[in-house]
Design a protein around this motif. Structure first.
Motif, PDB file in Angstrom:
ATOM      1  N   GLU A  89       0.832  -1.204   0.000  1.00  0.00           N
ATOM      2  CA  GLU A  89       0.000   0.000   0.000  1.00  0.00           C
ATOM      3  C   GLU A  89       0.866   1.252   0.000  1.00  0.00           C
ATOM      4  N   PHE A  90       1.953   1.221   0.781  1.00  0.00           N
ATOM      5  CA  PHE A  90       2.870   2.357   0.802  1.00  0.00           C
ATOM      6  C   PHE A  90       3.575   2.523  -0.545  1.00  0.00           C
ATOM      7  N   LEU A  91       3.992   1.418  -1.150  1.00  0.00           N
ATOM      8  CA  LEU A  91       4.688   1.510  -2.436  1.00  0.00           C
ATOM      9  C   LEU A  91       3.804   2.119  -3.519  1.00  0.00           C
ATOM     10  N   LEU A  92       2.506   1.868  -3.424  1.00  0.00           N
ATOM     11  CA  LEU A  92       1.584   2.349  -4.450  1.00  0.00           C
ATOM     12  C   LEU A  92       1.036   3.747  -4.164  1.00  0.00           C
ATOM     13  N   ILE A  93       1.435   4.344  -3.041  1.00  0.00           N
ATOM     14  CA  ILE A  93       0.918   5.667  -2.684  1.00  0.00           C
ATOM     15  C   ILE A  93       1.147   6.670  -3.813  1.00  0.00           C
ATOM     16  N   ASN A  94       2.396   6.736  -4.304  1.00  0.00           N
ATOM     17  CA  ASN A  94       2.730   7.728  -5.331  1.00  0.00           C
ATOM     18  C   ASN A  94       2.881   7.124  -6.715  1.00  0.00           C
ATOM     19  N   HIS A  95       2.701   5.825  -6.824  1.00  0.00           N
ATOM     20  CA  HIS A  95       2.904   5.185  -8.128  1.00  0.00           C
ATOM     21  C   HIS A  95       1.741   5.520  -9.055  1.00  0.00           C
ATOM     22  N   PRO A  96       2.029   6.009 -10.259  1.00  0.00           N
ATOM     23  CA  PRO A  96       0.938   6.367 -11.186  1.00  0.00           C
ATOM     24  C   PRO A  96       0.225   5.124 -11.714  1.00  0.00           C
ATOM     25  N   LEU A  97      -1.052   5.251 -11.934  1.00  0.00           N
ATOM     26  CA  LEU A  97      -1.836   4.123 -12.421  1.00  0.00           C
ATOM     27  C   LEU A  97      -1.897   4.140 -13.946  1.00  0.00           C
ATOM     28  N   ASP A  98      -0.707   4.055 -14.565  1.00  0.00           N
ATOM     29  CA  ASP A  98      -0.648   4.144 -16.024  1.00  0.00           C
ATOM     30  C   ASP A  98      -0.229   2.818 -16.655  1.00  0.00           C
ATOM     31  N   ASN A 127      -2.745  14.184  -2.790  1.00  0.00           N
ATOM     32  CA  ASN A 127      -2.189  14.292  -4.139  1.00  0.00           C
ATOM     33  C   ASN A 127      -0.936  13.429  -4.255  1.00  0.00           C
ATOM     34  N   LYS A 128      -0.794  12.782  -5.392  1.00  0.00           N
ATOM     35  CA  LYS A 128       0.419  11.999  -5.647  1.00  0.00           C
ATOM     36  C   LYS A 128       1.562  12.933  -6.033  1.00  0.00           C
ATOM     37  N   ARG A 129       2.789  12.546  -5.694  1.00  0.00           N
ATOM     38  CA  ARG A 129       3.939  13.352  -6.084  1.00  0.00           C
ATOM     39  C   ARG A 129       4.303  13.021  -7.528  1.00  0.00           C
ATOM     40  N   ALA A 130       4.992  13.920  -8.176  1.00  0.00           N
ATOM     41  CA  ALA A 130       5.478  13.702  -9.540  1.00  0.00           C
ATOM     42  C   ALA A 130       6.965  14.021  -9.585  1.00  0.00           C
ATOM     43  N   VAL A 131       7.686  13.279 -10.394  1.00  0.00           N
ATOM     44  CA  VAL A 131       9.135  13.467 -10.522  1.00  0.00           C
ATOM     45  C   VAL A 131       9.453  13.713 -11.992  1.00  0.00           C
ATOM     46  N   THR A 132      10.284  14.687 -12.260  1.00  0.00           N
ATOM     47  CA  THR A 132      10.656  14.983 -13.647  1.00  0.00           C
ATOM     48  C   THR A 132      11.480  13.830 -14.222  1.00  0.00           C
ATOM     49  N   GLU A 133      11.349  13.652 -15.540  1.00  0.00           N
ATOM     50  CA  GLU A 133      12.115  12.577 -16.185  1.00  0.00           C
ATOM     51  C   GLU A 133      13.596  12.933 -16.192  1.00  0.00           C
ATOM     52  N   LYS A 134      14.441  11.915 -16.121  1.00  0.00           N
ATOM     53  CA  LYS A 134      15.894  12.091 -16.132  1.00  0.00           C
ATOM     54  C   LYS A 134      16.453  11.629 -17.468  1.00  0.00           C
ATOM     55  N   TYR A 135      17.483  12.291 -17.927  1.00  0.00           N
ATOM     56  CA  TYR A 135      18.121  11.864 -19.171  1.00  0.00           C
ATOM     57  C   TYR A 135      19.238  10.886 -18.847  1.00  0.00           C
ATOM     58  N   MET A 136      19.142   9.668 -19.367  1.00  0.00           N
ATOM     59  CA  MET A 136      20.162   8.645 -19.108  1.00  0.00           C
ATOM     60  C   MET A 136      20.807   8.136 -20.392  1.00  0.00           C
TER      61      MET A 136
END
Length: 671
Positions: A89-98, A127-136
């Motif tokens: 449940e904690f792992l899915l707190i901020n995980h997007p449902l995509d 509200n869920k948090r969002a993280v910007t994409e990283k260039y790898m």
């Protein structure tokens, strides 16, 4: 060895084993995200919770808890079930449902384990948090909002790849995984981080949104991008290979594959030769198979015929070519197309005798003329493991970053005549000494390297009674060992073929030849890509890539391995052996096999060691070569990503070369 009970089942586990390993030994499945058998233990995700007695009355992380005698472990108690549901449940707190648009969908550990161990609903309403994409870089696509901070990618980069460029910034809920200054992850093994990622945070950028895993047909194959013989799986849809994934083989590649193995597949469908061509009035024009064969037969070469084998060939094709030339009365066959001419009178002297897995046990290593990071990345990872066990490593050649600490002795092969004292001392005290000779030293330095076998006692019997041969040669062509076993070598290399001035020269996927030396020959190219060989050919006969035909391959240690066909060749292209069979008819020297199985049986009868899969033990006989060497080493691999025709046709490999080797910068559009 401690004995423990897992859900009432008593098992005995090795000393030092963890509770998680004890549970798996008892046949119990333990969910996990951060734990991986080949990486250090992090204990981040807490998904592997179990109940252990004696101990505190609370769930404990089984991955980081040592197994001890008398423990009673419960993996199915109500406490464990509730704890895992809470963690999920904690792992899915901020995980997007995509999930419907995620490339990991269908192969996602988080998806699978949330179904198996989750609650089915969430009490989180903020509200869920969002993280910007990283260039790898050009290989890894990131959607970091999905990241659960398992740190598998971080530990892989540090411990296996040896490139400390991925790490974590910030703390707590704000923690983010990123590369240093958001630059490309510069490692030849970067694609393995996508396999390791248990969620969809890291995915394969070159094939993003191209397929769903359940659409793909799986076929077992062998990688031909180097001579290691990595076991791979070709996943195809229709007539196109969509992706390459490594298969587990502890003796060869463990479960890794380098980026060239994984991402060359877009080159399999570009610049393909799909119909015959004949050169008329200086220009190549389309022709029928009959017209192409007639043009070859018109040469009337008699026995003045040569065959040059390329780096990606299977053993069956080379055997068919050898049989054809034998029927024509010629023995002009060669596989070292770039001009190397080392002595091959003893195959044991040109094999990787310590075996790939044996590198880990070496305690003193000398690299001679080898840039292992580019020539054999998966042997390079074994050297890293040996260093972790305490091995000392020395090298002769131009200094380069091999991802680990070693002592560079200089760039002069004359050092082989009098090695520095520290090297001599290290090898004197070593139980399993190892000398690795790279392609950069296979010419002038080969004899001097072989001269080290006796004084350094590289061949010995170990304390447990097993034999150790610490002399290993690194080849960079997948076809090399099979070719040498089939006799595809002249005493003076390709120079002997040139000196014979053959009227007819067959180039079997050989794109790296100096074609200027064959001006007097009628050149027939049997290959699959419109690369250098096709540009110089008088007749082009379209062949099949390794993915489009079954075949036998022998890796640098002498391990015979088999590959299956994944897809069919495009257009009028045919399997190479069948082209040679049809050509033999037209030349009046019909080959004695009409099917691939008959060809393989004939090859096995002539060369019995190729009859079955497994490691071939070569007779050790050191040829008498000059032990005097001098001069600098030149590494033959100038660009890791563009070493063969398939890679040069691949947009992904071209992008990797431009960015990771030549430093070109690419702007990424904002999403």
């Amino acid at each position: 060895m401690p004995k423990v009970k897992v859900d009432g089942i008593e098992v005995e586990v090795p000393a030092g084993a963890t509770v998680l390993q004890a549970c798996e030994a008892a046949g119990k499945e333990i969910p996990r995200f951060c734990y991986h058998e080949r990486l250090s233990i992090a204990g981040n995700c807490r998904m592997c919770l179990v109940e252990v007695k004696p101990g505190p009355p609370k769930p404990q992380a089984s991955c980081a808890l040592p197994a001890a005698d008398g423990q009673e472990i419960r993996t199915d108690s109500q406490m464990v079930k509730a704890a895992r549901e809470g963690v999920m449940e904690f792992l899915l707190i901020n995980h997007p449902l995509d999930c419907p648009i995620c490339d990991q969908g269908g192969e996602c550990d988080l998806q699978d384990q949330s179904v198996a161990y989750g609650k089915g609903h969430s009490r989180y309403t903020e509200n869920k948090r969002a993280v910007t994409e990283k260039y790898m870089g050009p290989i890894i696509k990131t959607i970091m909002t999905r990241c659960i901070q398992c740190t598998r990618c971080v530990r892989f980069g540090e411990e296996v790849a040896g490139v400390d460029e991925i790490g974590a910034i910030y703390r707590g809920e704000n923690m983010q995984i990123t590369t240093y200054l958001e630059k490309a992850f510069k490692s030849e093994l970067s694609g393995n981080t996508v396999d390791l990622c248990p969620v969809g945070a890291l995915t394969h950028k070159p094939v993003a949104f191209e397929y769903r895993p359940w659409e793909l047909k799986r076929n077992l194959s062998i990688d031909v991008m180097d001579a290691v013989g990595t076991n791979i799986r070709l996943d195809s849809r229709g007539r196109q290979v969509m992706r390459v994934l490594p298969r587990i083989n502890e003796d060869v590649n463990e479960e890794w594959a380098h980026d060239k193995s994984r991402y060359h597949v877009d080159g399999l469908v570009r610049r393909r030769l799909d119909r015959p061509f004949v050169r008329k009035q200086g220009k190549l024009v389309e022709a029928s198979w009959d017209e192409a064969f007639d043009a070859i037969a018109a040469v009337n070469a008699g026995s003045s015929v040569a065959a040059i084998a390329g780096d990606l060939l299977d053993a069956e094709t080379m055997y068919a070519a050898k049989a054809l030339l034998k029927g024509l009365g010629s023995e002009l066959i060669e596989s070292r197309q770039t001009g190397m001419d080392y002595d091959v009178s003893s195959l044991g002297a040109v094999a990787f005798n310590p075996t790939i897995a044996g590198v880990e046990d070496a305690d003193a290593i000398l690299l001679i003329g080898s840039n292992l990071r580019w020539e054999a990345p998966l042997i390079n990872t074994r050297v890293r493991k040996a260093i972790k066990k305490g091995a000392k490593v020395f090298a002769i050649g131009p200094e380069t970053d091999l991802t680990y600490k070693l002592e560079w002795l200089g760039n002069d092969l004359a050092l082989l005549g009098k090695l520095p004292d520290q090297v001599v001392q290290a090898f004197d005290g070593a139980k399993q000494p190892l000398v690795i000779v790279g392609p950069g030293a296979l010419g002038a330095g080969f004899g001097a390297a072989l001269a080290l076998v006796e004084p350094m006692k590289l061949i010995r019997t170990l304390e447990d009674g097993s034999a150790w041969n610490g002399f290993g040669v690194v080849h960079i062509a997948a076809a090399r060992m099979a070719a040498l076993m089939l006799g595809f070598a002249q005493k003076g290399g390709i120079a002997d073929v040139v000196a014979a001035n053959p009227k007819l020269a067959l180039f079997l996927g050989a794109d790296e030849v100096d074609f200027a030396k064959f001006q007097g020959s009628f050149k027939v190219f049997i290959g699959h890509h419109g690369d250098r060989g096709a540009h110089h050919a008088d007749v082009i006969l379209p062949g099949a890539t390794y993915a489009e035909k079954p075949g036998t391959y022998v890796n640098l240690e002498g391990r015979v391995q088999r590959a299956d066909r994944a897809v069919f060749a495009p257009g009028d292209a045919r399997e190479d052996w069948s082209i040679l069979r049809a050509l033999s008819d037209r030349l009046g020297r019909t080959l004695p096999f009409d099917s691939f199985d008959e060809l393989r049986a004939a090859m096995a009868a002539d060369v019995p060691v190729l009859a079955e899969e497994g490691l071939v033990t070569f007779e050790w006989k050191v040829p008498k070569l000059s032990a005097v060497a001098s001069g600098p080493v030149n590494y033959p691999v100038a660009d890791f990503y563009l070493t063969n025709a398939i890679c040069r046709a691949s947009p992904t490999m071209q992008r990797c070369s431009a960015e990771l080797v030549h430093g070109k910068e690419f702007a990424e559009a904002a999403e």
